[in-house]
Motif scaffolding. Sequence first.
Motif, mmCIF file in Angstrom:
data_model
loop_
_atom_site.group_PDB
_atom_site.id
_atom_site.type_symbol
_atom_site.label_atom_id
_atom_site.label_comp_id
_atom_site.label_asym_id
_atom_site.label_seq_id
_atom_site.Cartn_x
_atom_site.Cartn_y
_atom_site.Cartn_z
ATOM 1 N N LYS A 144 79.039 79.190 -90.829
ATOM 2 C CA LYS A 144 78.958 79.722 -89.466
ATOM 3 C C LYS A 144 77.520 80.185 -89.161
ATOM 4 C CE LYS A 144 81.033 83.679 -88.977
ATOM 5 N NZ LYS A 144 82.065 84.713 -88.798
ATOM 6 N N PHE A 145 76.900 80.850 -90.118
ATOM 7 C CA PHE A 145 75.542 81.360 -89.909
ATOM 8 C C PHE A 145 74.501 80.250 -89.989
ATOM 9 C CE2 PHE A 145 78.146 84.892 -91.258
ATOM 10 C CZ PHE A 145 77.939 85.745 -90.186
ATOM 11 N N TYR A 146 74.787 79.238 -90.796
ATOM 12 C CA TYR A 146 73.894 78.081 -90.852
ATOM 13 C C TYR A 146 73.879 77.386 -89.487
ATOM 14 C CZ TYR A 146 71.960 73.547 -92.025
ATOM 15 O OH TYR A 146 71.182 72.411 -92.038
ATOM 16 N N LYS A 173 70.794 84.831 -96.316
ATOM 17 C CA LYS A 173 70.045 85.410 -97.434
ATOM 18 C C LYS A 173 70.609 86.780 -97.817
ATOM 19 C CE LYS A 173 65.383 86.261 -99.008
ATOM 20 N NZ LYS A 173 64.002 85.889 -98.884
ATOM 21 N N LYS A 174 70.923 87.592 -96.818
ATOM 22 C CA LYS A 174 71.463 88.935 -97.071
ATOM 23 C C LYS A 174 72.817 88.861 -97.779
ATOM 24 C CE LYS A 174 71.275 91.792 -93.612
ATOM 25 N NZ LYS A 174 71.589 92.488 -92.359
ATOM 26 N N LEU A 204 74.256 78.666 -86.694
ATOM 27 C CA LEU A 204 73.532 79.515 -85.743
ATOM 28 C C LEU A 204 72.053 79.660 -86.128
ATOM 29 C CD1 LEU A 204 76.179 82.386 -85.437
ATOM 30 C CD2 LEU A 204 75.682 80.624 -83.716
ATOM 31 N N ASN A 205 71.635 78.938 -87.167
ATOM 32 C CA ASN A 205 70.273 79.063 -87.709
ATOM 33 C C ASN A 205 69.941 80.499 -88.089
ATOM 34 O OD1 ASN A 205 69.443 76.340 -87.651
ATOM 35 N ND2 ASN A 205 69.092 76.498 -85.442
ATOM 36 N N ASP A 206 70.928 81.213 -88.576
ATOM 37 C CA ASP A 206 70.762 82.623 -88.947
ATOM 38 C C ASP A 206 70.557 82.740 -90.464
ATOM 39 O OD1 ASP A 206 70.820 85.347 -89.287
ATOM 40 O OD2 ASP A 206 72.734 85.660 -88.262
ATOM 41 N N PHE A 207 69.385 82.319 -90.917
ATOM 42 C CA PHE A 207 69.094 82.356 -92.349
ATOM 43 C C PHE A 207 68.937 83.768 -92.894
ATOM 44 C CE2 PHE A 207 68.095 77.986 -91.245
ATOM 45 C CZ PHE A 207 68.852 77.328 -92.202
ATOM 46 N N PRO A 208 68.465 84.734 -92.099
ATOM 47 C CA PRO A 208 68.418 86.102 -92.636
ATOM 48 C C PRO A 208 69.803 86.619 -93.063
ATOM 49 C CG PRO A 208 66.987 85.948 -90.726
ATOM 50 C CD PRO A 208 67.751 84.645 -90.813
ATOM 51 N N THR A 209 70.842 86.290 -92.301
ATOM 52 C CA THR A 209 72.196 86.728 -92.670
ATOM 53 C C THR A 209 72.670 85.992 -93.922
ATOM 54 O OG1 THR A 209 72.755 87.327 -90.413
ATOM 55 C CG2 THR A 209 74.599 86.891 -91.896
#
Length: 111
Positions: A42-44, A53-54, A46-51
């Motif tokens: 889901k985060f991929y 990684k966290k 959205l291009n949400d790599f910080p999430t």
Amino acid sequence: MYQSISEQSIYQFFGEDEPEMIKEMIEIILETNIKDLTELDKFYNLNDFPTIKKRCHKAKPSMSYIGAQKTRKLLEEMENNPNDFLVLNVNLQTQLSAIEKELNEFLESLN
């Protein structure tokens, strides 16, 4: 007996004479870390790599607690190589499925 987790690690971290605490800790790992990691796609998207990684970083200690060292190393690799996410995540999801199954079997054996 188990391929993905280690009873010895679980007992080492949580105490062999504390079955109730072991159950609680395993349930927390299943409900938080494992669940969080199964949602990485889901985060991929959205291009949400910080999430991503966290979540990978946060789950690494739990993987050590349950003796899933191979998965811990994979999470570290995912943290450091966002460009390889798709390939690494396929492997991670396979491992998580096995870990979840084995943790549930382990919980049943404590009863």
